[in-house]
Design an enzyme around this catalytic site. Sequence first.
Site, PDB file in Angstrom:
ATOM      1  N   GLU A  63       0.833  -1.575  -0.034  1.00 60.19           N
ATOM      2  CA  GLU A  63       0.238  -0.253   0.301  1.00 60.19           C
ATOM      3  C   GLU A  63       0.745   1.227   0.620  1.00 60.19           C
ATOM      4  OE1 GLU A  63      -4.242   0.301   1.688  1.00 60.19           O
ATOM      5  OE2 GLU A  63      -2.683   0.622   3.792  1.00 60.19           O
TER       6      GLU A  63
ATOM      7  N   GLU B 204       2.076   1.934  -3.252  1.00 68.09           N
ATOM      8  CA  GLU B 204       1.100   1.962  -4.231  1.00 68.09           C
ATOM      9  C   GLU B 204       0.890   3.958  -4.105  1.00 68.09           C
ATOM     10  OE1 GLU B 204      -3.611   1.236  -5.193  1.00 68.09           O
ATOM     11  OE2 GLU B 204      -2.736   0.225  -3.736  1.00 68.09           O
TER      12      GLU B 204
ATOM     13  N   CYS C  25      -8.757  -2.119   3.407  1.00 67.77           N
ATOM     14  CA  CYS C  25      -8.673  -3.183   4.997  1.00 67.77           C
ATOM     15  C   CYS C  25      -9.870  -3.434   4.775  1.00 67.77           C
ATOM     16  CB  CYS C  25      -7.814  -2.296   5.492  1.00 67.77           C
ATOM     17  SG  CYS C  25      -5.915  -2.805   5.453  1.00 67.77           S
TER      18      CYS C  25
ATOM     19  N   SER D  94      -7.544   1.772  -2.756  1.00 65.75           N
ATOM     20  CA  SER D  94      -5.838   1.098  -2.663  1.00 65.75           C
ATOM     21  C   SER D  94      -6.641  -0.484  -3.701  1.00 65.75           C
ATOM     22  CB  SER D  94      -5.146   0.615  -1.417  1.00 65.75           C
ATOM     23  OG  SER D  94      -4.023  -0.084  -1.689  1.00 65.75           O
TER      24      SER D  94
ATOM     25  N   LYS E 240     -16.241 -10.414   6.783  1.00 61.16           N
ATOM     26  CA  LYS E 240     -15.259 -10.901   6.472  1.00 61.16           C
ATOM     27  C   LYS E 240     -15.343 -11.816   5.724  1.00 61.16           C
ATOM     28  CE  LYS E 240     -11.786  -8.434   7.384  1.00 61.16           C
ATOM     29  NZ  LYS E 240     -10.498  -7.804   6.460  1.00 61.16           N
TER      30      LYS E 240
ATOM     31  N   GLU F 141     -16.773 -10.746   2.254  1.00 62.89           N
ATOM     32  CA  GLU F 141     -15.960 -11.133   1.848  1.00 62.89           C
ATOM     33  C   GLU F 141     -14.795 -12.235   1.098  1.00 62.89           C
ATOM     34  OE1 GLU F 141     -11.050  -8.521   1.970  1.00 62.89           O
ATOM     35  OE2 GLU F 141     -11.528  -9.923   3.847  1.00 62.89           O
TER      36      GLU F 141
ATOM     37  N   GLU G  72     -13.586 -12.493  -6.790  1.00 64.33           N
ATOM     38  CA  GLU G  72     -12.384 -11.699  -6.999  1.00 64.33           C
ATOM     39  C   GLU G  72     -11.339 -11.995  -6.202  1.00 64.33           C
ATOM     40  OE1 GLU G  72     -14.578  -8.488  -6.205  1.00 64.33           O
ATOM     41  OE2 GLU G  72     -15.115 -10.505  -5.859  1.00 64.33           O
TER      42      GLU G  72
ATOM     43  N   CYS H 115     -11.620  -1.582  13.504  1.00 66.50           N
ATOM     44  CA  CYS H 115     -12.225  -3.207  14.006  1.00 66.50           C
ATOM     45  C   CYS H 115     -11.831  -4.301  15.538  1.00 66.50           C
ATOM     46  CB  CYS H 115     -10.903  -4.324  13.156  1.00 66.50           C
ATOM     47  SG  CYS H 115     -10.373  -3.667  11.348  1.00 66.50           S
TER      48      CYS H 115
END
Length: 579
Positions: free
Chosen positions: A279, A282, A299, A319, A358, A361, A366, A503
């Site tokens: 990251e 990037e 994230c 990102s 999650k 996710e 992907e 989190c």
Amino acid sequence: MSMITLTIDGVSVSVPAGTTVLEAAKQAGIRIPTLCYMKGLNEIGACRLCVVDTGARALQAACVLPAADGMVVKTNTPAVRNARKVNLELLLSNHDKKCLSCVRSTNCEFQKLCNEYGVEDENFYAGSMTETAIDDKAPIVRNNAKCILCRRCVAVCHKVQNVGVIGPIKRGFNTQIACAWGDSLSDTACINCGQCIAVCPTGALTERDDTAKVFAALNDPTKHVVVQPAPAVRAALGEEFGIPMGTSVTGKMACALRRLGFDKVFDTDFAADLTIMEEATELVERVKNGGVLPMITSCSPGWIKFCEHQYPDFLPNLSSCKSPHEMEGAVIKSYYAEKAGIDPQDIVVVSVMPCTAKKFEAARPELGHDGIADVDIVITTRELARMIKLSGIDFANLPEEDFDEMLGESTGAAVIFGVTGGVMEAALRTAYEVITGSKLEKLEFMDVRGLEGVKEASYNLNGLELKVAIAHSTGAASKLLDAVRSGEKSYTFIEVMGCPGGCVNGGGQPIVSPAQRDVQDPRVLRAKALYDEDASKPVRKSHENLAIQKLYDEYFEKPNSHKAHEILHTHYTARPKYK
């Protein structure tokens, strides 16, 4: 400030004008029971459990009753106690009473009040039950047979998260909390953040239980089962075993996971360091080469889905990095599989997360490589606690153990990923040294810490001005992105966490009741546990993680290399705004 004085159960108490009777009673050390109430979020007097006697013709709800000068309040008369008991009995008469099999048994606010007021499981008000159905198509399971219509979930979904996919439908006895047109949560713009679960006082809202899948994998001799816990899990897991809130249980957690039978116990913190390498690189490349700015962190899967639904014009700003646990899963099924000589198809990666999003996710098409998902199963902190209890493991008395080598080594920068502002701080520690070529002496970036909904800071790195912003909760993210969209604000880098506090306060963390939150703020105490762990680490910058350096030397060559992009990066999809 104008002050007033009233008497509550014979105690004289002075409070600012405008204070409710409920808050005045708290100041006097007098407890008035509540069920629907959440301070500053849901103050609607719906459950009528907080009724008090003020001498008026009828009992009044203390949570919405302004205190008045000279008011005399009684909170514990026979009439008051009887009214509360009757209200509980009425709620119970239309409630699924399968308490022994309910995941919230012994940690249910409704159950506790029924026990306190001596409400028995008898059919006091026999008659019809509201017709309900269980919605279990999404990671969040809704069972309206256990709903008491407190509307806390509605309040947090609308007011805090700015998602608003649930609300009351129908009228009177038939009222239910549901999605528009009777849709499943899976068919809406729900971001699966689980904040509705966190505020629900009963078992009406829970995460999909995937523990059976984990036990099945552990008992399959053909599978190599690898587990990875997120940074925030270690700051909260102990609460499920009577350990004080704010205690980091990293070593005990690693030990418990090993005793459950996992073949390898790795740490998502390793991939948090890897995320920073990708990251930060990037970001530097975008800044130097005229890329899309501000770059926004990727994230938090709840935030990602929110952006896909509500702010698709910002998808190019995200990102391209996968989230840390997805990166770790990808590395386990590539680099680790090669090193260990194991077919990736025989590896089962289990992520222990503070987050219900999650689960969604991990199922995204992907997030995989060569047709193999990066992560196979996601369980929450609560689910892990249930597995430990079911296995008869005495967690509180476990010895401290380390994670397994190769993908278990991490830095202090990684562990603070679990706190709002932590990803930003970790990135700044690395970006500073990459951009300036100088050693960063003071590692704490205090401007990005704290619980303000939106935080801003600016740093000059050898002439490069880095303007950053941090938002936690998707409601706060909305305000921030609206300001960017309008041109009112301009930044280089933005961190967004989907849950309030980050989190540590995720939808899969141990449940903390509003009464507990009045005394202990889990966002603060759990965050302190992670900051303390960061401070105690011998290495506190992601780029100084020797295991990460070895991974690049042996496998990825360098951050943002072609191979790194193939395995560690992803893309996003615009989704309908309301469906």
